[in-house]
Scaffold this motif. Structure first.
Motif, PDB file in Angstrom:
ATOM      1  N   UNK B 296       0.838  -1.193   0.000  1.00 38.78           N
ATOM      2  CA  UNK B 296       0.000   0.000   0.000  1.00 38.78           C
ATOM      3  C   UNK B 296       0.874   1.244   0.000  1.00 38.78           C
ATOM      4  N   UNK B 297       0.556   2.235  -0.853  1.00 43.49           N
ATOM      5  CA  UNK B 297       1.378   3.449  -0.898  1.00 43.49           C
ATOM      6  C   UNK B 297       1.229   4.252   0.395  1.00 43.49           C
ATOM      7  N   UNK B 298       2.369   4.745   0.886  1.00 45.70           N
ATOM      8  CA  UNK B 298       2.340   5.533   2.120  1.00 45.70           C
ATOM      9  C   UNK B 298       1.956   6.981   1.832  1.00 45.70           C
ATOM     10  N   UNK B 299       2.141   7.413   0.593  1.00 46.11           N
ATOM     11  CA  UNK B 299       1.761   8.795   0.287  1.00 46.11           C
ATOM     12  C   UNK B 299       2.175   9.183  -1.109  1.00 46.11           C
ATOM     13  N   UNK B 300       1.750  10.409  -1.488  1.00 45.47           N
ATOM     14  CA  UNK B 300       2.040  10.903  -2.834  1.00 45.47           C
ATOM     15  C   UNK B 300       3.507  11.272  -2.999  1.00 45.47           C
ATOM     16  N   UNK B 301       4.108  11.804  -1.940  1.00 51.45           N
ATOM     17  CA  UNK B 301       5.453  12.362  -2.048  1.00 51.45           C
ATOM     18  C   UNK B 301       6.526  11.374  -1.601  1.00 51.45           C
ATOM     19  N   UNK B 302       6.174  10.123  -1.459  1.00 55.49           N
ATOM     20  CA  UNK B 302       7.156   9.134  -1.020  1.00 55.49           C
ATOM     21  C   UNK B 302       6.964   7.838  -1.794  1.00 55.49           C
ATOM     22  N   UNK B 303       8.032   7.077  -1.914  1.00 53.11           N
ATOM     23  CA  UNK B 303       7.917   5.775  -2.576  1.00 53.11           C
ATOM     24  C   UNK B 303       7.708   4.673  -1.539  1.00 53.11           C
ATOM     25  N   UNK B 304       7.704   5.045  -0.290  1.00 52.97           N
ATOM     26  CA  UNK B 304       7.589   4.044   0.773  1.00 52.97           C
ATOM     27  C   UNK B 304       6.275   3.267   0.645  1.00 52.97           C
ATOM     28  N   UNK B 305       6.378   1.959   0.929  1.00 57.63           N
ATOM     29  CA  UNK B 305       5.183   1.109   0.837  1.00 57.63           C
ATOM     30  C   UNK B 305       4.971   0.380   2.163  1.00 57.63           C
ATOM     31  N   UNK B 306       3.706   0.170   2.462  1.00 57.80           N
ATOM     32  CA  UNK B 306       3.301  -0.545   3.676  1.00 57.80           C
ATOM     33  C   UNK B 306       2.992  -1.985   3.267  1.00 57.80           C
ATOM     34  N   UNK B 307       3.617  -2.968   3.940  1.00 52.81           N
ATOM     35  CA  UNK B 307       3.493  -4.361   3.502  1.00 52.81           C
ATOM     36  C   UNK B 307       2.363  -5.040   4.283  1.00 52.81           C
ATOM     37  N   UNK B 308       1.154  -4.806   3.851  1.00 52.13           N
ATOM     38  CA  UNK B 308      -0.027  -5.320   4.555  1.00 52.13           C
ATOM     39  C   UNK B 308      -0.099  -6.839   4.415  1.00 52.13           C
ATOM     40  N   UNK B 309      -0.195  -7.515   5.567  1.00 53.43           N
ATOM     41  CA  UNK B 309      -0.242  -8.977   5.551  1.00 53.43           C
ATOM     42  C   UNK B 309       0.985  -9.587   6.210  1.00 53.43           C
ATOM     43  N   UNK B 310       1.964  -8.758   6.512  1.00 48.15           N
ATOM     44  CA  UNK B 310       3.200  -9.272   7.115  1.00 48.15           C
ATOM     45  C   UNK B 310       3.444  -8.728   8.522  1.00 48.15           C
ATOM     46  N   UNK B 311       2.376  -8.458   9.253  1.00 50.28           N
ATOM     47  CA  UNK B 311       2.530  -8.040  10.640  1.00 50.28           C
ATOM     48  C   UNK B 311       3.356  -9.109  11.369  1.00 50.28           C
ATOM     49  N   UNK B 312       4.356  -8.675  12.160  1.00 45.22           N
ATOM     50  CA  UNK B 312       5.280  -9.668  12.703  1.00 45.22           C
ATOM     51  C   UNK B 312       6.022  -9.158  13.931  1.00 45.22           C
ATOM     52  N   UNK B 313       6.467 -10.103  14.747  1.00 47.18           N
ATOM     53  CA  UNK B 313       7.350  -9.750  15.864  1.00 47.18           C
ATOM     54  C   UNK B 313       8.681 -10.492  15.721  1.00 47.18           C
ATOM     55  N   UNK B 314       9.017 -10.893  14.490  1.00 53.34           N
ATOM     56  CA  UNK B 314      10.316 -11.530  14.228  1.00 53.34           C
ATOM     57  C   UNK B 314      11.406 -10.458  14.237  1.00 53.34           C
ATOM     58  N   UNK B 315      12.658 -10.839  14.475  1.00 51.72           N
ATOM     59  CA  UNK B 315      13.734  -9.839  14.492  1.00 51.72           C
ATOM     60  C   UNK B 315      13.977  -9.266  13.091  1.00 51.72           C
ATOM     61  N   UNK B 316      14.562  -8.059  13.021  1.00 54.07           N
ATOM     62  CA  UNK B 316      14.711  -7.353  11.741  1.00 54.07           C
ATOM     63  C   UNK B 316      15.364  -8.182  10.645  1.00 54.07           C
TER      64      UNK B 316
END
Lengths: 444, 630
Positions: B296-316
């Protein structure tokens, strides 16, 4: 037997049984001496059993005192219990308490009343089935089925973007048709089930002196109704309750009509007009040795909506006179209209067994064929609610077929589920429950 | 800034912003106090508003005069009407929002409210005296007096973030300090407290995604607006992207399972079943071949994306590894790590239907602090709490919505009656009267209620009046217009519907499947011009098309309301009602339902218990009546 229910049931017992130091161990029969709580005079030696609530019939603490019978002893004990702090139960109060403690559902409550009132083995069997949750389980299962249908629909409404595709409509319709069939099957027993409560109204009709009274006496005499003394067993003096083959019937004695003058004069047939339309079965008695009279033929062709069984009486005379069967002159087309055709002799008893066999088969065919598998609907309340459920589920599938959206169609499912829930229990701010419990005339 | 306010709102999330603006609109001097004013109205999790049931809630908040609809319209960069293929009663408007624009829009609307002050600070304690709230205190010793206080602290109360299997760290959101003092202060008031957990997925750099390998999902081409009152310009639109997590991801997750905070045993709080972490999905559905992942797009002025479906508490390192098993994300660069968060909530059976605490007069709780999840659920509670706090200050009757009036009514009644055993989210299946609670009729259902209680601005009043007038005009037209068979011959054959033989009412014709209101109007030479008319037409069409069904639902709701007429006073001695089951006694004493209908919805209270309750209440009344006679 005397029973005491309530939190202090055990305490009351101890007040009468001075040799008991404390409330006896639950569910163990104990022999005790019972004494008057005021003057200590002996009342009886009785076996008492204590039930610790909620593991008892009422769900409360309960004591059963099995005392000597007769009229005096139980009433002395009851009187002593009341002086020790108890009070007389109101009609149906034990069962009412059981319902209010959640020990019985409403269907079971009704079954208790039916069991107490049962006048035939068939009714007894139906009531016992209900008491053992036969009907409640069925209804619970149907309700779960309906709720499951809604869940299938709703899942995809609430999670439209999930990985799983929606449940196909065909599968939902399949599931619904199972429920529809099941309810329809249960409803088939409903008309007869209600007859089980009262007995099928069976009218003996026929010309004077064809042997109605003999047949009537033979049927009544052998299978005398169980509680004939009790008023209200039959609707009026013409009726007598009997059970034939274990099924309840109310036989109408039209012989008594001669004084009342209700016979259908022009036909020469004796029958109470007011019964004719509501009869569940008409037995037209004709003499086996005579040809059918004009009146009898006219009666057969006009008759009523009720099924008619032609009963040839006095067949013992046929043998003596050496007359062939078939001398009645019954037209073929009329033969087809008959529900049955029997030949009896009240004198020798010949053919009576066939009457007892055929009548239940005719009136109670659905109950007879349902056997143990399908609970019999003995109450109008149950049948009405199931009819509502049936039409709602049918409307649901129709609505789906018409292309109505699932969430619109599913309103029918909610209505159906509610109708079924109401069979098992109602929460009423008014006095619906009082009406249910008012049926009890004894303190069970 | 003043020393004394009618309403003080603690927290500036979705609940806080709505509560503060509602009380200010209601004419009560209000202060919103929050640790960081630049984060008012922040979307902490996914950048989207609405969805099935939730979208209706956003519309309800709007109809009551709230911010959410307007802020969503001003920031939405994709719109989809979920369930469009199903009936209009379950349509769920959903917008992807620009994470930066949304809070700006909220701030802009808040700052237009004359009676609202904003102040940046923590609140360390509430001032409570003789069972009544008197104000708030800050860590620096500032004191603000108030007649009522609305606490909307979200996940900040003793918030603890878990990333991987270590002990976790104290935080209210990533990079923000939790509220520890306030949590202690609230617990010190004798309130029951419990823990929940929730989670959020990682964010990624869009420049490192191979878009050839993922599926593009564009929004609807639509000028749909969440707000019935305000007409915000809609920003440029953006697509979302769909890809799939398959068996490679599964094996990486399973290999590292004990490094997950969830499965390593570091989290005690209960999480939401319907918003599971990727660890949960793999463990609980071992046979599922793949799981959907939305970018999902985070906004118009950014390329950042939100990875919906991968909620997690695993280490980075594991988060990165599992993402790189996903088609299109083989080279991906992570911008923010996903994490699980545990936080305090106050089991909501401690609240009245107004969201005021039973124990402390003038204190209201709204949002995640009550055990819910979701922006819309938070906003909905916020507006109801804000309205009621303001009405209390005004000395007026409280504002409670019925289960047949709004999803907000369902939400709050569920919370205070049934309590929560996992973070609470709304579904259409929670509502008994789905057909009545639609996105299209929110203004008609709730607008007038709000207007009559003086909760709308003049501009909102005016917009509502126009909207309802348009609906009434259309309703009148459909109900009163007779249609000659010749006029609709073509329309009916196109709709595969039987031809007419005599004139019928337009409303009659509209009830046929596949007959469309707009086409019917146009066949009669009438056109639908402008957004207002279009929105009104949808509402009118649904109301008429399913009129019989809608009427049945209303009747059913009415019957339930009659049961609600059996009032249970708040001081009933439930524990002494020995005819009720032990469980029912405890539950009833905890919840203290206002009516028999509410009592019926408490889990563990059986029909037999209810019947006994009726008898007990009657007995109590008659014994009270006879005391004097003796």
């Amino acid at each position: 037997m005397v029973r005491v229910s309530g939190p202090d049931a055990g305490v009351l017992l101890c007040r009468l049984a001075s040799d008991l130091a404390e409330v006896p161990e639950p569910r163990r029969a104990t022999l005790v001496k019972l004494q008057d709580p005021d003057d200590g005079s002996s009342l009886d030696r009785a076996v008492v059993t204590f039930y610790q609530g909620p593991a008892s019939y009422t769900g409360e603490n309960l004591v059963e005192l099995t005392c000597h019978g007769g009229r005096l002893v139980p009433s002395l004990i009851a009187d002593a219990l009341m002086r020790a702090g108890g009070r007389q139960a109101t009609p149906g109060e034990f069962t009412k308490r059981a319902y209010l403690r959640g020990k019985l559902d409403l269907v079971q409550v009704e079954a208790v009343a039916d069991l107490v009132e049962a006048r035939s083995r068939a009714m007894h069997r139906a009531a016992l089935g209900h008491l053992e949750r036969g009907l409640s389980r069925r209804i619970t299962k149907l309700r779960e089925g309906i709720v499951g249908l809604e869940a299938m629909l709703v899942h995809h409404i609430d999670f439209p973007e999930e990985d799983d595709p929606p449940v196909p409509v065909t599968r939902i319709v399949d599931e619904a048709s199972w429920i529809i069939k099941e309810i329809a099957k249960m409803l088939r027993t409903a008309p007869e089930g209600q007859l089980l409560r009262e007995g099928a109204l069976t009218v003996l009709a026929g010309q004077p002196n064809v042997g109605k009274s003999s047949l009537y006496n033979a049927l009544v005499g052998e299978e005398r109704a169980i509680v004939t003394e009790e008023p209200g067993t039959t609707r009026d003096a013409l009726e007598v309750a009997v059970q034939l083959g274990g099924f309840p019937f109310r036989l109408v004695d039209t012989a008594g009509l001669r004084d009342g003058g209700e016979r259908i004069e022009q036909l020469g047939i004796e029958v109470a007009r007011r019964y004719l339309d509501s009869a569940d079965l008409v037995l037209l008695c004709v003499s086996a040795i005579d040809r059918l009279s004009v009146g009898e033929l006219a009666f057969l062709s006009e008759a009523t909506d009720s099924p008619v069984v032609l009963v040839e009486t006095k067949i013992d005379l046929l043998a003596k006179r050496d007359v062939d069967y078939g001398g009645l002159g019954l037209p073929v087309d009329m033969r087809e209209k008959l529900a049955g055709h029997l030949r009896v002799s009240a004198m020798t008893g010949e053919g009576l067994d066939q009457v007892k066999q055929l009548l239940p088969e005719l009136v109670y065919s659905a109950v007879v064929s349902a056997k143990e598998e399908v609970p019999v609907l003995t109450r109008r309340r149950h049948a009405l609610a199931l009819e509502v459920a049936l039409s709602e589920v049918s409307d649901f599938t129709e609505a789906l077929a018409d292309g109505l959206p699932a969430e619109v169609a599913s309103t029918h499912l909610r209505a159906a589920a509610t109708a079924l829930e109401e069979i098992l229990g109602v929460i009423s701010v008014d006095d619906v429950l009082d009406a249910v419990f008012a049926e009890f005339c004894v303190g069970k | 800034m003043r020393n004394f306010y009618g309403v003080i709102v603690v927290g500036g999330g979705h609940a806080g912003a709505e509560a503060a603006s509602a009380s200010a609109r209601a004419g009560v001097r209000t202060l919103l106090i929050t640790p960081d004013l630049s984060r008012i109205g922040q979307m902490s999790c996914n950048p989207a508003i609405g969805g099935v049931a939730k979208g209706v809630v956003a519309r309800e908040v709007d109809a009551l005069g709230g911010l959410m609809g307007q802020a969503t319209d001003a920031s939405r960069i994709q719109f989809r009407m979920l369930n469009r293929s199903k009936g209009p009663a379950v349509w769920g408007p959903r917008a992807q929002c620009d994470r930066a624009l949304y809070p700006l829009a909220v701030r802009r609307v808040l700052e237009r409210l004359e009676l609202l002050d904003l102040f940046q600070d923590m609140v360390s304690d509430l001032i409570v005296d003789k069972g009544r709230v008197r104000g708030v205190r800050t860590p620096g010793g500032l004191v603000f007096g108030a007649e009522t206080v609305v606490v909307t602290t979200g996940t900040f109360l003793r918030g603890r973030i878990h990333i991987g299997g270590e002990q976790g760290m104290d935080a209210g959101r990533a990079g923000e300090a939790p509220s520890l003092d306030l949590a202690e202060g609230l617990e010190g008031l004798g309130l029951e407290v419990a823990r929940f957990k929730t989670g959020t997925p990682p964010r990624i750099d869009g420049r490192t995604v191979d878009f050839q390998k993922v599926e593009r999902q564009d929004g609807d081409v639509s000028n749909y607006r969440f707000s019935a009152y305000a007409r915000e310009p809609i920003p440029e639109q953006r697509p979302c992207w769909i890809t799939w997590a398959g068996k490679d991801l599964k094996s990486v997750v399973l290999e590292n399972l004990e490094r997950s905070a969830l499965y390593g045993g570091h989290i005690s709080g209960q999480g939401p079943r319907y918003c599971p972490s990727i660890e949960d999905k793999i463990v609980r559905f071992p046979d599922a071949p793949r799981h959907q992942v939305f970018l999902e797009p985070e906004g118009l002025e950014t390329t950042e994306l939100y990875v919906n479906g991968l909620s997690t508490s695993l280490p980075p390192d594991v988060q990165l590894e599992i993402m790189r098993t996903i088609p299109g994300l083989e080279e991906v660069v992570m911008t923010k790590v996903g994490y699980a968060i545990e936080y305090d909530y106050f089991p909501p059976h401690q609240l009245r239907q107004t969201l005021e605490l039973k124990q402390i007069e003038g204190l209201y709780f709204a949002g995640q602090i009550n055990g819910t999840t979701g922006y819309e659920e938070a906003a909905g509670q916020g507006i109801v709490a804000g309205i009621n706090a303001a009405l209390k200050v005004r000395g007026e009757k409280s504002f409670v919505l019925g289960r047949d009036e709004a999803y907000l009514g369902v939400l709050i009644d569920d919370l205070v009656t049934k309590g929560v055993d996992e973070p609470y989210r709304l579904f259409t299946s929670r509502a008994e009267f789905r057909l009545l609670l639609r996105q299209d009729n929110a203004p008609r259902r709730l607008g007038l209620l709000a207007k009559n209680r003086g909760l709308l601005t003049l501009q909102q009043d005016e917009a509502l009046r126009e909207r309802l007038e348009e609906e009434n005009r259309l309703l009148h037209w459909f109900r009163e217009t007779n249609i000659e068979p010749a006029r609709v011959e073509e329309l009916l054959s196109d709709a595969d519907s039987g031809a007419l033989h005599q004139p019928v009412r337009a409303s009659e014709l509209l009830r046929r499947p596949r007959v469309d209101g707009r086409e019917l109007l146009s066949a009669m030479g009438k056109s639908v011009q402008g957004q207002l008319a279009e929105e009104a037409l949808i509402a009118v069409e649904v109301e008429l098309k399913y009129e019989g069904y809608v009427r049945r639902e209303r009747e059913r709701a009415q019957r339930l309301r009659e049961q609600a007429g059996f009032v249970l006073s708040e001081d009933l001695p439930y524990l002494e009602f020995l005819s009720l089951s032990h469980e029912a006694r405890e539950k009833l004493a905890g919840v203290r339902p206002a009516t028999l209908a509410q009592a019926a919805r408490i889990p563990g209270v059986s029909p037999a218990d209810l019947q006994n309750l009726i008898l007990e209440v009657r007995r109590l009344k008659s014994s009270q009546g006879s005391t004097l006679a003796s």
